[in-house]
Design an enzyme around this catalytic site. Structure first.
Site: not given
Length: 314
Positions: A34, A161, A174, A178, A209
């Site tokens: 990204l 995200s 993760y 975030k 990605t």
């Protein structure tokens, strides 16, 4: 006799139209995914882009191939940045300031991904995750904010995200980082808005990605351990969902370019249809309802279903 010509010379007429200032953007993690797509999009849109990344040589080569920019183009500058190293962050901030002065946009895109249950993920992974997505970005922001405040304008973008909206099983580090990123953005927005600086939290959908592949994710899963049943089902369903939902990174880059046009002091926006649906569901459904929906979607056994099967032999 004094020279009187200056006293009677015609007054200078100042043009009311000044040359437009090229806006500058700093994008971290710009060597791939990204960040790469976003840096290329903003450059093509006429921005002065500072691409901050760990691998400058390969990252800048990829950017030039995408944009057609020549080597040495003053509108496309690469700077080394290791967000886990304070000295690297300070050096990158110095390079940015020397190159563009006060950047208009600071886009915190860099991040890492990992798969594994809380029991399976080592402590050093959590530390690296927070260093990359929180501690490093906070330090870089602190280094650049004085010049941005002095300029009286700018926008700080934090790329979150779906894991930052709802904690997801098997990606706890993760999701945690975030979520922390979003709370940081909300707090900072109230602090910097009086100086003319806005904050945008971008919730990303699923994009094609490296981060969604095995190559881009640190895999901590124990496929023969007590969570093996979880992993088998979640892996199968997760891969199928990603194949269906993944979109081109160029779609994200277009959404980011649009988000940078906002003049609001704080914005939380989704880029991607799946991210938009999650934000709506998060507003409408109670937490318990979303938890149950996630469990069913991922095929996680019901509450208590594995009692007695997770005992350690030790």
């Amino acid at each position: 006799m004094a020279d009187v010509r200056s006293s009677f010379s015609a007054p200078r007429v100042r043009s009311s139209v000044s040359a437009p200032r090229v806006r500058s953007a700093v994008i971290t993690g710009a060597s791939r995914g990204l960040g790469l797509a976003s840096a290329a999009r903003l450059y093509r849109d006429g921005w002065h882009v500072v691409a901050a990344m760990r691998s400058v040589d390969s990252g800048m080569k990829a950017l030039r191939e995408l944009t057609g920019a020549r080597e040495g183009d003053p509108r496309l500058i690469g700077t080394p940045l290791d967000l886990t190293d304070a000295a690297s962050v300070t050096a990158a901030a110095k390079t940015i300031t020397e190159a563009v002065g006060a950047p208009y946009a600071l886009v915190h895109n860099a991040g890492i991904s990992a798969a594994g249950m809380v029991e399976e993920t080592p402590a050093d992974l959590w530390e690296r995750m927070f260093a990359t997505s929180i501690f490093g970005p906070v330090l870089l922001t602190k280094e650049l904010l004085p010049s941005m405040r002095a300029a009286g304008t700018g926008r700080i973008v934090l790329v979150s995200s779906q894991g930052g909206v709802r904690g997801m099983p098997a990606t706890a580090p993760y999701s945690a980082v975030k979520g922390a990123l979003e709370r940081w953005g909300e707090s900072m927005a109230g602090e910097v808005a009086p100086f003319g600086i806005g904050v945008t939290v971008v919730v990303t959908g699923t994009y094609d990605t490296e981060i969604i592949t095995d190559a881009g994710t640190t895999d901590c899963r124990d496929l023969d351990g007590p969570y093996a049943r979880h992993h088998r089902t979640m892996d199968k369903r997760g891969r199928a969902a990603m194949r269906m939902a993944a979109r081109s990174p160029d779609k994200f880059a277009a959404g980011l370019a649009k988000a940078l046009e906002s003049s609001k002091p704080f914005v939380k926006t989704a880029i991607g249809p799946d991210a938009r649906m999650l934000l709506i569901a998060n507003r409408v459904l109670p937490s318990a309802g979303l938890h149950q929906m996630t469990r069913l979607m991922l095929g996680i056994p019901r509450f208590g279903a594995l009692r007695g099967q997770g005992r350690s032999d030790g």
